[in-house]
Design an enzyme around this catalytic site. Structure first.
Site, mmCIF file in Angstrom:
data_model
loop_
_atom_site.group_PDB
_atom_site.id
_atom_site.type_symbol
_atom_site.label_atom_id
_atom_site.label_comp_id
_atom_site.label_asym_id
_atom_site.label_seq_id
_atom_site.Cartn_x
_atom_site.Cartn_y
_atom_site.Cartn_z
ATOM 1 N N CYS A 149 0.828 -1.199 0.000
ATOM 2 C CA CYS A 149 0.000 0.000 0.000
ATOM 3 C C CYS A 149 0.864 1.251 0.000
ATOM 4 O O CYS A 149 0.550 2.241 -0.683
ATOM 5 C CB CYS A 149 -0.931 -0.006 1.208
ATOM 6 S SG CYS A 149 -0.086 -0.204 2.795
ATOM 7 N N THR A 150 1.962 1.221 0.737
ATOM 8 C CA THR A 150 2.819 2.401 0.835
ATOM 9 C C THR A 150 3.586 2.644 -0.456
ATOM 10 O O THR A 150 3.726 3.791 -0.898
ATOM 11 C CB THR A 150 3.767 2.275 2.038
ATOM 12 O OG1 THR A 150 2.993 2.090 3.235
ATOM 13 C CG2 THR A 150 4.627 3.510 2.198
ATOM 14 N N HIS A 176 1.618 5.499 9.600
ATOM 15 C CA HIS A 176 0.800 4.390 9.097
ATOM 16 C C HIS A 176 -0.083 3.812 10.198
ATOM 17 O O HIS A 176 0.377 3.549 11.306
ATOM 18 C CB HIS A 176 1.748 3.302 8.568
ATOM 19 C CG HIS A 176 1.127 2.288 7.671
ATOM 20 N ND1 HIS A 176 0.173 1.403 8.092
ATOM 21 C CD2 HIS A 176 1.347 2.011 6.357
ATOM 22 C CE1 HIS A 176 -0.175 0.621 7.082
ATOM 23 N NE2 HIS A 176 0.523 0.973 6.016
#
Length: 331
Positions: A149-150, A176
């Site tokens: 996702c990052t 996060h």
């Protein structure tokens, strides 16, 4: 060609929701959990709320809006009956089979393509939609990683900075939300910081997301690194990127380039806002990355850019996009 899901956890369930809303048929779900629990967790979600449809189950199937989806609980991927169910594309979202040598067992079970919802080892290609998806070749790429996702939040921004100004080097920090790879209360973990209670701490930890960006933007190899701060929120994150560029810039120039990309070639992937938003404003946002323009700073050739992302929902949308790309190009 039908789709199957191995691992019906946080990402698997959100990808299912999105594929279902797009009319993509999921024919088989494999998870070691019983069907009663799978149906309940699909129907009720603490973040994304009630499933917008009817959910039921029996011993062999989940039923979503009246359609039967076979549900199995097979430990060995090569024993999952993908071929029998007509599944060509498998979404590997257990978090366990991230090594291509293990993930290829799905191919032995009859699948044609495997999409790993995590950084992988030995994969045929890592794809970040909007950045390098055009490199996908169905004749050569069978085990595919959708990165993290990052990485999906970083790569679109770094692509714009690299193409518009040139990047000498950069560092990032992702603030996060906590994930399953942390402890609710203090308990043993190989990462001593992740061993600490997730809901009451800011937890510094590692991330390979910056280095992995070089897999889709090779020009950044060896010039981009970073870390993570895990914080007590259930979903939603923000990447803080500090880059040294190849020329001096103003914040206005950088924002103009990012806005143009968000409205042009990266539309649907990168978003741009000048509103003064906070984390809850981006929960369930489908973009990979949402540039917070009022936070952009420039000092000579050094620039700081902040980009929000829903690390579950935004990422799950990119997995769904990748599934549709693979289906469209054929297996």
């Amino acid at each position: 060609m039908k789709v199957g899901i191995n691992g019906f956890g946080r990402i698997g369930r959100q990808v299912f929701r999105i594929l279902h809303s797009r009319g993509v048929e999921v024919a088989l779900i494999n998870d070691l959990t019983d069907n009663k629990t799978l149906a309940h967790l699909l129907k009720y979600d603490s973040i994304y709320h009630r499933f917008p449809g009817e959910v039921a189950y029996d011993d062999q199937y989940l039923y979503v809006d009246g359609k039967a989806i076979r549900a199995t609980a097979v430990k060995d991927p090569k024993e999952i009956p993908w071929a029998e169910a007509g599944v060509g594309v498998v979404i590997e979202s257990t978090g366990v089979f991230t090594d291509a040598d293990k993930a290829k067992a799905h191919l032995e079970g009859g699948a044609k393509k495997v999409i790993i919802t995590a950084p992988a080892k030995g994969e045929d290609i890592t794809i970040v939609m909007g950045v390098n998806h055009e490199a996908y070749d169905p004749s050569r790429h069978h085990i595919i990683s959708n990165a993290s996702c990052t990485t999906n939040s970083l790569a679109p921004v770094m692509k714009v900075l690299e193409e518009a100004f040139g990047v000498e080097k950069a560092l990032m920090t992702t603030v996060h939300s906590y994930t399953n790879d942390q402890r609710l209360l203090d308990l043993p973990h190989k990462d001593l910081r992740r061993a600490r209670a997730a809901a009451i701490n800011i937890i510094p930890t590692t991330t390979g997301a910056a280095k992995a960006t070089a897999l889709v933007l090779p020009s950044l190899k060896g010039r981009f690194d970073g870390m993570a701060l895990r914080v007590p929120t259930a979903t939603g994150s923000i990447s803080d990127i500090t880059a040294l560029l190849k020329r001096e810039v103003t914040a206005e120039e950088v924002n103009a380039a990012l806005k143009a990309a968000a409205e042009g070639p990266l539309k649907g992937i990168l978003a741009y806002t000048e509103d003064e938003i906070v984390l809850q404003d981006i929960v369930m946002d489908p973009h990979s990355s949402i540039v917070d323009a009022k936070l952009t700073k420039a000092l000579g050739n050094m620039v700081k850019v902040f980009a929000w992302y829903d690390n579950e929902w935004g990422y799950a949308n990119r997995v769904a996009d990748l599934v549709e790309l693979v289906l469209r190009k054929g297996v």
